[in-house]
Every structure is written in structure tokens, then in C-alpha cells.
Design a protein around this motif. Structure first.
Motif, PDB file in Angstrom:
ATOM      1  N   LYS A   1      -6.863  -3.946   9.645  1.00  0.00           N
ATOM      2  CA  LYS A   1      -7.270  -2.640   9.118  1.00  0.00           C
ATOM      3  C   LYS A   1      -8.786  -2.633   8.918  1.00  0.00           C
ATOM      4  O   LYS A   1      -9.444  -1.616   9.119  1.00  0.00           O
ATOM      5  CB  LYS A   1      -6.561  -2.353   7.804  1.00  0.00           C
TER       6      LYS A   1
ATOM      7  N   ASN B   1       1.762  -5.149   4.114  1.00  0.00           N
ATOM      8  CA  ASN B   1       0.954  -6.355   4.012  1.00  0.00           C
ATOM      9  C   ASN B   1       0.300  -6.369   2.635  1.00  0.00           C
ATOM     10  O   ASN B   1       0.002  -5.298   2.093  1.00  0.00           O
ATOM     11  CB  ASN B   1      -0.091  -6.388   5.129  1.00  0.00           C
ATOM     12  N   CYS B   2       0.117  -7.553   2.018  1.00  0.00           N
ATOM     13  CA  CYS B   2       0.127  -8.857   2.655  1.00  0.00           C
ATOM     14  C   CYS B   2       1.159  -9.756   1.972  1.00  0.00           C
ATOM     15  O   CYS B   2       0.887 -10.256   0.885  1.00  0.00           O
ATOM     16  CB  CYS B   2      -1.229  -9.501   2.500  1.00  0.00           C
TER      17      CYS B   2
ATOM     18  N   GLU C   1      -8.145  -8.720   7.666  1.00  0.00           N
ATOM     19  CA  GLU C   1      -7.156  -8.413   8.705  1.00  0.00           C
ATOM     20  C   GLU C   1      -7.571  -7.205   9.558  1.00  0.00           C
ATOM     21  O   GLU C   1      -8.711  -6.794   9.533  1.00  0.00           O
ATOM     22  CB  GLU C   1      -5.755  -8.260   8.097  1.00  0.00           C
TER      23      GLU C   1
ATOM     24  N   CYS D   1      -8.580  -4.507  -1.383  1.00  0.00           N
ATOM     25  CA  CYS D   1      -8.265  -5.570  -2.340  1.00  0.00           C
ATOM     26  C   CYS D   1      -9.481  -6.447  -2.595  1.00  0.00           C
ATOM     27  O   CYS D   1      -9.476  -7.265  -3.522  1.00  0.00           O
ATOM     28  CB  CYS D   1      -7.066  -6.383  -1.873  1.00  0.00           C
TER      29      CYS D   1
ATOM     30  N   GLU E   1      -3.024  -4.061  -3.832  1.00  0.00           N
ATOM     31  CA  GLU E   1      -3.564  -2.807  -3.322  1.00  0.00           C
ATOM     32  C   GLU E   1      -2.867  -1.558  -3.891  1.00  0.00           C
ATOM     33  O   GLU E   1      -3.291  -0.440  -3.604  1.00  0.00           O
ATOM     34  CB  GLU E   1      -3.450  -2.791  -1.792  1.00  0.00           C
TER      35      GLU E   1
ATOM     36  N   HIS F   1       0.789  -1.230   0.000  1.00  0.00           N
ATOM     37  CA  HIS F   1       0.000   0.000   0.000  1.00  0.00           C
ATOM     38  C   HIS F   1       0.824   1.283   0.000  1.00  0.00           C
ATOM     39  O   HIS F   1       0.253   2.364  -0.079  1.00  0.00           O
ATOM     40  CB  HIS F   1      -0.872   0.041   1.257  1.00  0.00           C
TER      41      HIS F   1
ATOM     42  N   CYS G   1      -7.887  -0.106   0.658  1.00  0.00           N
ATOM     43  CA  CYS G   1      -8.559  -0.135   1.955  1.00  0.00           C
ATOM     44  C   CYS G   1      -8.188   1.127   2.730  1.00  0.00           C
ATOM     45  O   CYS G   1      -8.974   1.633   3.526  1.00  0.00           O
ATOM     46  CB  CYS G   1      -8.190  -1.396   2.730  1.00  0.00           C
TER      47      CYS G   1
HETATM   48 FE1  FS2 Z   1      -5.898  -6.470   1.276  1.00  0.00          FE
HETATM   49 FE2  FS2 Z   1      -4.070  -7.319   2.682  1.00  0.00          FE
HETATM   50 FE3  FS2 Z   1      -5.483  -3.624   2.174  1.00  0.00          FE
HETATM   51 FE4  FS2 Z   1      -5.669  -5.809   3.861  1.00  0.00          FE
HETATM   52  S1  FS2 Z   1      -3.733  -6.438   0.613  1.00  0.00           S
HETATM   53  S2  FS2 Z   1      -6.156  -7.891   2.913  1.00  0.00           S
HETATM   54  O1  FS2 Z   1      -4.002  -6.588   4.597  1.00  0.00           O
HETATM   55  O2  FS2 Z   1      -4.639  -4.112   3.698  1.00  0.00           O
HETATM   56  O3  FS2 Z   1      -6.956  -4.910   2.287  1.00  0.00           O
END
Ligand code: FS2
Ligand code: SF4
Length: 543
Positions: free
Chosen positions: A486, A309-310, A484, A425, A266, A242, A450
Motif C-alpha cells: 500500500k 493486514n497485518c 508493504e 501505523c 490501524e 483497516h 494509511c
Molecule cells: Fe501498517 Fe500493515 Fe496500514 Fe500497512 S498495519 S504496515 O500493511 O496497511 O500501514
């Protein structure tokens, strides 16, 4: 180990043997101890703050420590040990400052004496594992404490991004340290923890606004921008996560090298920012959401930079051409410090690069609050005339479960006179669908990462204002996918704003016990996703 902080927790209850994310029991223990250490620092920082003394290094450390323990950020015991030693040193300095002003001896995390070696730290981490608290307090109170903690972790991630762009808010730091102190010291009750949860939500709104100002201040307001969802011939670097600052610095250092830069996951919304899209070698977006990275990175013929992340365990095919930055870490993966991307550039030049061209498929990003509110007049008219019947926010996190197909099916099944807003995402579940237009506007509006949840909040509040109704009276449904912490911060932000009727999936958090869920249902009518048809019917949108 015991960890139930994310949606993919084993059997929907807790990871106890090994994290489904790849977290080992040792790493889990070190992360738990780092949270404990952040509480130790906070106990002193909170009291010193009340005396008018703020230590910026302590404020920053607490944010970094919490973000480090977010799902899929840091898997490296060596780096966690370094952070723990730094935490102990900082805590000692704050303790000395406090002792000069107050005779009280603090107990709990504040009294932590770090073990001499890594094994000792791991043993200490096991002593502060969540299952110990569940045994002592029961699942309801421990789960509510974790609800607050995960909201703090998520908000810390957003605050870290803002801080990297020079934006901080003392009130946010003060609340973080107060809340971490309360979790460490106060006798927990359901009422007090619910109140702390909502205050965490209020702080999350402030943090999201802070980050929005940081991003738009640094890179301008995003504008609708069609992005090539493919590739062109040439050497290539893929940037995931991000962190826009990392992307900007990498774009500067690769300018004129002939290397093309692609976004992943993201990072897709970065293409909408004027100060980033101006780089001609930011050519497109490659791949989908985070959980597909192992296959996608393996096939990517260049270097890869994971900024936040991630991250998942790198597959052997790309382990020597993936790099981490910021708080991300994986044992054995080269970490980039000080925005010096020379190793990434060298790896990109050494790799084959793309030899051919992909089909010219485009996805439009950049429907940030400024762009959406720029057409607020026509949108409001279209709602009044009945041309637009409904808005549905389908967004949040993506993940591997097939149950997440619900979000695709929901987007497809929504009536043609409705607008679909998306962010996070989770968007990768809907952006491949051609939803067409309504009232001259695209039916699918991609509002960003996000991290851009503030855009959705701002648009919803502006529409409510324009129609002279409360946000819960708008023709708006929130269908959120979480993964997660956030997402926990955003959820608490929405609850603080009084938003009701949120549909949450693919399954509810393991740390929210039935008793706590009942409280949330009674107050906010929060509900799990059901079947698409049942939910459409309940939303008054069934065909
Ligand atoms: Fe996705 Fe991962 Fe954006 Fe979260 S890329 S699940 O931790 O931050 O939404
Ligand atoms: Fe399991 Fe999620 Fe914790 Fe990883 S972060 S150990 S997957 S609950």
C-alpha cells in the motif's frame, strides 16, 4: 521461493528460504500463481472491456486476488487453492465470451491450465516465481515490473475497502486489467515501465479519493476525538486491521451485550468517524502497531478480530480466540464469513475480560482533511505571520526494526514552530510524544490510517493553492516509513502528483535497483533517510 515485495525482506535482498513474515515457500508459490491467474483473467477482461463488455465478478476477483497477496494477509494454502480454482473457472468463462467475438488465441498467463491437485499448483507457482523473470529480464526490468505490480496490489487493497462500502470506479478496474495485461504481454522497456508506474500512481490517486468518499459517505467526516489508550473493566473484543465495515457490523452485533469493543493498530482512527463513535461500547484503543501483536494479543483478555493486514502467526496463548475476516487467513484460525460475529462474541464472553481500569491516557484522532481544512484560515495566517514555520509528514508503515526509531527521534527533534502530520501505523512511532501546541493548534495532527493518505494529499494541494505555489514550494517535508505494497501505491501516487524530495526509510525497496533508483533520484530527488540531524539540516530545520 523468491519474494522481495516488502521492506523486511531477508537481508534486504529477498526471502528465499522462508518469509520473514511467516510465509512458507508453498504459500509463496500459491500467491505467485494467484497473481498469474489474475493476469490471465485480466488479459480477457481487458479485451472484453474494449469491446464494451465489463464483468463485475471479474473486476472484483482481480482486486481480491491482488489484495490476497499483499504482505501479511493470507497464509492459508487451502484458501489459496480455492481462490485459484475459482480464478480458473472465471478465466474459462471470459475466454468463452472472448472466443464468441474474436478468433485470437491468447498466450502467457491466459493459457494457464490449473494443475489437478495442491502439489501441482505449488509446482506451477514455482514456475512463475519472480526469480525466473529476474533471470530472463535482468534485475532492472524485473524490478520495475514489480514496482508496478506492488503499486497495483496496494491500490487493489484500497479499492477492495471502497467496494465493500458500495463504491467502485470502472476506470480503476479497466486500468488494473490493462496494466496486468501489459505486464503479462508487453516487451518490457525501462521507459514503458516507468510510464506505467506513473499511470499506476494516477490510478492510486483515484482509488484513494474513491475510498475517502466511501468512508466519509458511510461514516461521516472524522472529527477530532480524544481516544482512551487503555481499558475499562468488562468483557472485551479487539478489532485490528483497516476494515471499517467489519468494525461497524461488529459494533451493531455487540450492542447491549455488555461487551466492550477496542481498536488495535490501524483501526485507531475509526474513533473519529461520527457513525462509529456513536457506539458507547467502542470504548478505547489497546496496543500499538501490527508488529507488536503477538505480545499484545496474548495479554488481551478477550476475543480478537483481524480484518485485514497485518496478521502474524498467532501465538498459542490466543490461537483459539483470534478470528479472521475478509481476505485475511491463517491455517487453523476460524474465519468469519458474512459478517456473522457469533463465534467472536462467544469467545469474548468465555474469556476473562478486563478486571481493572487503566490510567486515563488519551490520544486525539480525527484530523482528516475536512477537519484540517476547517482551520485552514488560521493555519495560513499562522504561516504568514511566521508562527508556523514548517509542516512535516511523518507516517506510513511501522515495523520491527530499531532503525524506525529515526521517526520518533525526528518528531521530537523538529522545531517547536513546526507541525507534525502523521498517518498509517507509522504513527505509533510518534503519538506517545507530547509535542504540545503551536499557534493554538496541536503540533501533532493524526490524519488517520494509511488508507487515509488522500487526506494528506488534499491538505497539501489546498495549502499550495492558498499560497499560490507548487506543492514542492510549500514549507512541507515528507518523511515516509514504508513496509508493504500500500505504501508503494501511495509513493507512486505522490510521484504522479509531481511531489519531490521524499525521504524514504528505514531502507529502500530491494526491487528498486541502483539503475532504477538513479532515474527516480534524477526525476524526483527521492532519497533514503539519513541521520535525524543531517536530515533536519538538509530540510533547513536544524537548531
Ligand atoms: Fe501498517 Fe500493515 Fe496500514 Fe500497512 S498495519 S504496515 O500493511 O496497511 O500501514
Ligand atoms: Fe519476505 Fe516480505 Fe515477501 Fe514476506 S512479504 S516473504 S517478509 S519479502
Amino acid at each position: 521461493m523468491f519474494c522481495y515485495q516488502c521492506e523486511q525482506t531477508t537481508r534486504g535482498t529477498a526471502c528465499t528460504v522462508q518469509g520473514a513474515c511467516g510465509k512458507t515457500p508453498d504459500t509463496a508459490a500459491l500467491q505467485d500463481l494467484l497473481v498469474h491467474a489474475a493476469q490471465a483473467i485480466s488479459q480477457y477482461a481487458h479485451r472484453l472491456g474494449k469491446m464494451g463488455i465489463r464483468r463485475k465478478d471479474a473486476d472484483a476477483f482481480v482486486l481480491d486476488a491482488l489484495f490476497t497477496t499483499v504482505t501479511n494477509v493470507n497464509f492459508d494454502p487451502a484458501r489459496l487453492e480455492t481462490l485459484l480454482r475459482a480464478a480458473a473457472g472465471l478465466r474459462d468463462e471470459l475466454r468463452a465470451l472472448h472466443a464468441e467475438r474474436c478468433p485470437d488465441t491468447l498466450t502467457g498467463p491466459a493459457a494457464w491450465v490449473p494443475a489437478a491437485d495442491l502439489d501441482g499448483l505449488i509446482a506451477q507457482g514455482r514456475e512463475v516465481s519472480i526469480d525466473r523473470r529476474i533471470a530472463a529480464l535482468g534485475p532492472d526490468l524485473a524490478g520495475l515490473q514489480e514496482l508496478v505490480m506492488y503499486g497495483l496490489k496496494g491500490a487493489a487493497a484500497y479499492a477492495c475497502h471502497a467496494r465493500l462500502l458500495g463504491r467502485e470506479d470502472e476506470g480503476v478496474h479497466a486500468f488494473m486489467e490493462e496494466a496486468l495485461t501489459a505486464l503479462a504481454e508487453d516487451t518490457p522497456t525501462v521507459e514503458a515501465l516507468l510510464e506505467l508506474s506513473l499511470r499506476t500512481g494516477a490510478m492510486s490517486v483515484s482509488v484513494l479519493a474513491l475510498l475517502d468518499g466511501a468512508n466519509t459517505g458511510a461514516y461521516g467526516h472524522p472529527v477530532p476525538t480524544p481516544v482512551l489508550m487503555g481499558h475499562v473493566p468488562g468483557k472485551a473484543i479487539l478489532v485490528s486491521g483497516h476494515d471499517l465495515k467489519d468494525l461497524e457490523e461488529l459494533l451493531k452485533q455487540t450492542e447491549g451485550t455488555g461487551i466492550n469493543v477496542y481498536t488495535h493498530g490501524e483501526m485507531l482512527p475509526a474513533h473519529g468517524y461520527p457513525a462509529l463513535k456513536k457506539y458507547a461500547h467502542l470504548v478505547g484503543h489497546y496496543g500499538g502497531a501490527w508488529q507488536r501483536q503477538r505480545g499484545e494479543f496474548d495479554a488481551f483478555p478477550g476475543a480478537i478480530l483481524m480484518t485485514t493486514n497485518c496478521i502474524q502467526q498467532p501465538a498459542p496463548g490466543y490461537a483459539d480466540r483470534i478470528f479472521t475476516s475478509g481476505l485475511v487467513a491463517w491455517p487453523g484460525v476460524t474465519h468469519i464469513s458474512g459478517h456473522d460475529y457469533a463465534p467472536v462474541i462467544a469467545a469474548a464472553l468465555e474469556a476473562e475480560g478486563f478486571t481493572g481500569e487503566s490510567p486515563d491516557r488519551r490520544h486525539t484522532v480525527g484530523f482528516h482533511h475536512d477537519a484540517v481544512l476547517g482551520v485552514a484560515g488560521p493555519v495560513i495566517e499562522a504561516v504568514k505571520s511566521g508562527a508556523i514555520r514548517h509542516f512535516t509528514l511523518i507516517g506510513g508503515c511501522d515495523g520491527a526494526e530499531t532503525a524506525r526509531n529515526y521517526y520518533t527521534d525526528m518528531a521530537v527533534a523538529l522545531p517547536q514552530d513546526s507541525v507534525v502530520l502523521t498517518l498509517g501505523c507509522g504513527k505509533f512511532r510518534v503519538i506517545d510524544q507530547d509535542l504540545g501546541t503551536v499557534a493554538g493548534l496541536p503540533r501533532l495532527l493524526d490524519m488517520g490510517q494509511c488508507n487515509d493518505a488522500y487526506s494528506a494529499v488534499k491538505v497539501a494541494l489546498a495549502l499550495a493553492d492558498a499560497f499560490g505555489v507548487g506543492v514542492n514550494d510549500l514549507p512541507l517535508s515528507l518523511v515516509i516509513s514504508w513496509y508493504e505494497q500500500k505504501a508503494v501505491a501511495v509513493l507512486l501516487a505522490l510521484l504522479h502528483l509531481g511531489v519531490k524530495n521524499i525521504r524514504l526509510g528505514p531502507k529502500l525497496p530491494a526491487f528498486v535497483t541502483p539503475a532504477v533508483l538513479k532515474v527516480l533520484v534524477d526525476a524526483y530527488n527521492i532519497m533514503p533517510i539519513g541521520t535525524v540531524q543531517d536530515d533536519l539540516k538538509a530540510m533547513g530545520l536544524a537548531a
